[in-house]
Design an enzyme around this catalytic site. Structure first.
Site, mmCIF file in Angstrom:
data_model
loop_
_atom_site.group_PDB
_atom_site.id
_atom_site.type_symbol
_atom_site.label_atom_id
_atom_site.label_comp_id
_atom_site.label_asym_id
_atom_site.label_seq_id
_atom_site.Cartn_x
_atom_site.Cartn_y
_atom_site.Cartn_z
ATOM 1 N N PHE A 128 47.452 33.624 47.871
ATOM 2 C CA PHE A 128 48.409 34.520 47.216
ATOM 3 C C PHE A 128 49.709 34.525 48.033
ATOM 4 C CE2 PHE A 128 49.806 38.702 45.723
ATOM 5 C CZ PHE A 128 49.314 38.746 44.425
ATOM 6 N N ASP A 209 40.862 37.965 53.489
ATOM 7 C CA ASP A 209 41.451 38.782 52.435
ATOM 8 C C ASP A 209 40.365 38.992 51.376
ATOM 9 O OD1 ASP A 209 42.665 39.564 50.001
ATOM 10 O OD2 ASP A 209 44.597 38.752 50.657
ATOM 11 N N TYR A 234 42.604 48.300 43.983
ATOM 12 C CA TYR A 234 42.954 48.516 42.574
ATOM 13 C C TYR A 234 42.440 47.438 41.640
ATOM 14 C CZ TYR A 234 46.903 45.669 44.329
ATOM 15 O OH TYR A 234 47.667 44.720 44.951
ATOM 16 N N LYS A 235 41.749 46.428 42.163
ATOM 17 C CA LYS A 235 41.210 45.383 41.299
ATOM 18 C C LYS A 235 39.787 45.789 40.888
ATOM 19 C CE LYS A 235 44.585 42.136 43.016
ATOM 20 N NZ LYS A 235 44.997 41.175 44.043
ATOM 21 N N ARG A 384 42.558 33.792 33.176
ATOM 22 C CA ARG A 384 41.450 34.360 33.944
ATOM 23 C C ARG A 384 40.778 35.410 33.069
ATOM 24 N NH1 ARG A 384 43.963 36.297 39.623
ATOM 25 N NH2 ARG A 384 45.039 37.674 38.171
HETATM 26 C C1 LIG Z 1 46.168 41.339 44.761
HETATM 27 C C2 LIG Z 1 46.403 40.557 45.985
HETATM 28 C C3 LIG Z 1 47.393 40.921 46.916
HETATM 29 C C4 LIG Z 1 48.296 42.092 46.651
HETATM 30 O O1 LIG Z 1 48.852 42.603 47.814
HETATM 31 P P1 LIG Z 1 49.378 44.117 47.828
HETATM 32 O O2 LIG Z 1 49.893 44.299 49.187
HETATM 33 O O3 LIG Z 1 48.212 44.994 47.476
HETATM 34 O O4 LIG Z 1 50.448 44.207 46.789
HETATM 35 C C5 LIG Z 1 47.514 40.163 48.070
HETATM 36 N N1 LIG Z 1 46.716 39.109 48.303
HETATM 37 C C6 LIG Z 1 45.763 38.728 47.428
HETATM 38 C C7 LIG Z 1 44.888 37.547 47.730
HETATM 39 C C8 LIG Z 1 45.588 39.430 46.243
HETATM 40 O O5 LIG Z 1 44.654 39.048 45.364
#
Ligand SMILES: *Cc1c(COP(=O)(O)O)cnc(C)c1O
Length: 424
Positions: A128, A209, A234-235, A384
């Protein structure tokens, strides 16, 4: 064939030990929500805990910090203890604080100590962007050029990573490895235990992560010897947009100074002495920075109650069975329609969503939404679909594929523009 599958779905729903949890959630009327991997739905329990936080504020004012059913002062610690079973950790190794990106900054500020030849951070090309930006900026803070000091393991197929290649990249120049447990696009679940062990044997620190694995996949971070981990809630954890995230620091690292210190990282006994000498908490609490975001932490409480009641093993079992059914339907009902499944097939290699590549993915996503199926699109061509164990049924999966089939057969997607929305 089709009807037999529909009956099968209904029979599985009948026998589903988690089916009662569906009523705990607000399901959008008339829609099949398959986007819980991006933003989980609101549960009545999470809503209730937000109202309770507001009532405490309304009725108690400042005394809410130490009084009432869930006083705010020790609330992050309490949530950490409730969350610990989801990551396989002791209560004092987990803290509900910050956000994914902020927590990664905190972890690297603490654990990334370039020394001698060990100056590199190892990540991968599929992670990400926010994780990569955080790593790059931490390198710059040390006066190092990310172009040289950030190593990114390549992907052969553009969707998945080869664990042998990750391990082969763990050279004597690597100080820290940062990887995602479940890749956000393809849903590949990495072998965290094996990769962690390989890093540790080479004297490299490793952080995971868990954004796409927490609440979908069980973890045993403490036993595996993972150095640190961070995630959002939040996921799959359904705690609401921008809800407070989480972090894990293995107990062998407790007692250090956090890289980014603040008064909420204090030992709680002395925090209000207001001394200018910082005495960190003796556990993962040390990695908190400022005052907890109470209203964004409150829903985590209700969400975690549901996970405690449902049990992570049951959730994983149903999730695997939902995604297996979905893949089976894609292969039978949508055969020859241009879809390819790019997540790994094996149970121990996939997370909570199915990733479909289609050259018309953007327009298909628009058409699905109009047909009442909420998917998730990731540029350039990935759909997805996440059937979530706590609130989706097998019949949802069956029905979603039927609607998708109709969209393909009738070419309904051709009515839409080839343009993605702002968010997805
Ligand atoms: C959803 C997600 C994020 C989001 O980061 P936030 O700091 O919560 O906005 C970061 N890394 C990964 C791998 C994600 O899936």
């Amino acid at each position: 064939m089709t009807n037999a599958m529909k009956e099968q779905a209904a029979a599985w729903d009948q026998a589903d030990v988690l089916s009662r949890f569906r009523e705990e959630f607000y399901l959008p009327a008339g829609e099949i929500y398959l986007d819980g991997n991006s933003l989980g739905l609101l549960s009545k329990r999470a809503e209730k805990s937000v109202w309770e936080a507001l009532s405490a504020w309304r009725e108690r004012g400042i005394d809410g910090w130490i009084e009432g059913e869930r006083p705010w002062f020790p609330f992050a610690e309490r949530l950490g203890a409730m969350m610990a079973p989801l990551v396989g950790a002791d209560a004092e190794e987990v803290m509900v604080t910050g956000s994914t990106t902020v927590n990664l900054h905190q972890m690297l500020a603490t654990f990334y100590r370039p020394q001698g030849a060990r100056t590199h951070i190892l990540a991968d090309v599929l992670n990400f962007p926010s994780d990569i930006y955080a790593i790059q900026s931490q390198l710059r803070l040390h006066g190092l050029d990310p172009a040289e000091h950030l190593l990114q393991v390549k992907s052969e197929d553009g969707h998945t990573l080869d664990e042998d290649a990750i391990i082969a990249a763990m050279s004597d120049e690597v100080a820290v490895v940062v990887l995602s447990a479940v890749l956000y696009r393809s849903g590949q679940l990495l072998d965290m235990e094996r990769i962690t062990q390989a890093a540790r044997e080479r004297g490299i620190l490793i952080g995971w992560d868990l954004c796409h694995s927490i609440g979908a996949v069980p973890h045993r971070l403490s036993e595996w010897g993972v150095d640190f981990a961070f995630w959002c809630n939040y996921k799959y954890l359904n705690s609401g947009p921008g809800s407070v995230g989480g972090l894990f620091v293995h107990k062998r690292h407790h007692g250090r100074l956090p890289g980014l210190a603040g008064w909420f990282g204090s030992n709680k006994e002395v925090q209000f002495d207001m001394d200018h000498h910082f005495t960190p908490a003796s556990d993962a609490g040390a990695y908190q920075i400022g005052t907890p975001h109470l209203l964004s932490a409150a829903p985590v409480y209700g969400s975690l109650e549901l996970f405690r009641e449902a049990g992570m093993e049951q959730i994983r079992r149903k999730s695997l069975s939902l995604t297996r059914f979905l893949m089976e339907l894609v292969e039978t009902e949508l055969a020859g329609m241009g879809f390819s499944i790019v997540n790994p097939r094996a149970d121990n290699r996939r997370g909570g969503h199915v990733a479909l590549v289609h050259e018309e993915a953007v327009r298909i996503a628009h058409a699905l939404k109009e047909a009442g199926v909420i998917p998730d699109f990731r540029a350039p061509n990935i759909l997805r679909l996440a059937p979530v164990a706590l609130y989706n049924s097998y019949t949802d999966v069956w029905e979603a594929v039927q609607r998708l089939k109709r969209i393909m057969v009738e070419k309904e997607y051709e009515r839409f523009e080839k343009k993605r929305g702002v968010v997805a």
